[in-house]
Design a protein around this motif. Structure first.
Motif, PDB file in Angstrom:
ATOM      1  N   GLU A  27       4.554  54.869  35.639  1.00 46.83           N
ATOM      2  CA  GLU A  27       3.267  55.134  36.284  1.00 46.83           C
ATOM      3  C   GLU A  27       3.479  55.796  37.648  1.00 46.83           C
ATOM      4  O   GLU A  27       2.762  56.732  38.012  1.00 46.83           O
ATOM      5  N   LEU A  64       1.945  59.360  38.624  1.00 45.16           N
ATOM      6  CA  LEU A  64       1.024  59.549  39.754  1.00 45.16           C
ATOM      7  C   LEU A  64       1.568  60.556  40.776  1.00 45.16           C
ATOM      8  O   LEU A  64       0.801  61.320  41.355  1.00 45.16           O
ATOM      9  N   ASP A 110       0.418  64.272  42.794  1.00 43.46           N
ATOM     10  CA  ASP A 110       0.260  64.000  44.221  1.00 43.46           C
ATOM     11  C   ASP A 110       0.784  65.188  45.032  1.00 43.46           C
ATOM     12  O   ASP A 110       1.530  66.021  44.535  1.00 43.46           O
TER      13      ASP A 110
END
Length: 181
Positions: free
Chosen positions: A56, A60, A64
């Motif tokens: 995860e 993410l 970003d």
């Protein structure tokens, strides 16, 4: 005058002690400054990423604005020492302290003992380093990587050792995995 000369010779010979002392001062000051500081939005995002599992976290950071290295290190630090705010801030404080110590070693190597002594208070009390040295963000890691890469480059140019050029390349790559700018 003889005592001053002896003191300077000792400082020159044991410059690493001065650098280590500077690092310890920066670490302590940064942690003192962090007491009572609340977590702001970007730091909160760092906390979310650090508490995520690795797939995860990587997912993410793929969307970003910042690459994953700092978040991976923060996650590892949190798994080792806990995810309390103060404990996590210690990682950035360690990076800031190492930056100051290595920065003083670099100053001495580039400009000599006297210039390094004059620069020492500026390096130790650099406002931005002290401010960003406790944030749950990648800024103190970037500073450390930048100073370490510069040190490796300087020594590589002076000694012509291939492994130092490789170290420089690795540090630059790590910098790109820490902050794109």
């Amino acid at each position: 005058i003889g005592t001053m000369k002896q003191a300077m010779q000792w400082i020159d010979r044991y410059w690493w002690v001065v650098s280590l002392g500077a690092a310890m001062v920066v670490f302590a000051v940064v942690l003192l400054l962090s007491i009572g500081q609340s977590v702001w939005f970007d730091e909160g995002y760092s906390l979310v990423l650090a508490k995520s599992d690795m797939p995860e976290l990587l997912s993410l950071t793929a969307v970003d604005a910042h690459p994953p290295l700092y978040y991976v290190l923060l996650r590892g630090w949190g798994l080792l020492f806990g995810f309390e705010e103060f404990t996590l801030r210690m990682l950035s404080a360690v990076f800031a302290a190492l930056t100051a110590g290595l920065g003083l070693l670099l100053m001495r190597r580039l400009f000599g003992l006297h210039a390094a002594l004059v620069a020492a208070p500026v390096i130790i009390l650099a406002p931005f380093m002290l401010r960003y040295g406790y944030e749950l963000r990648m800024y103190s890691l970037v500073a450390l990587i930048g100073v370490a890469a510069t040190y490796a480059l300087v020594v590589a140019q002076q000694t012509k050792k291939l492994w130092l050029w490789a170290l420089y390349a690795v540090l630059v790559a790590l910098g790109m995995y820490t902050l794109y700018m």
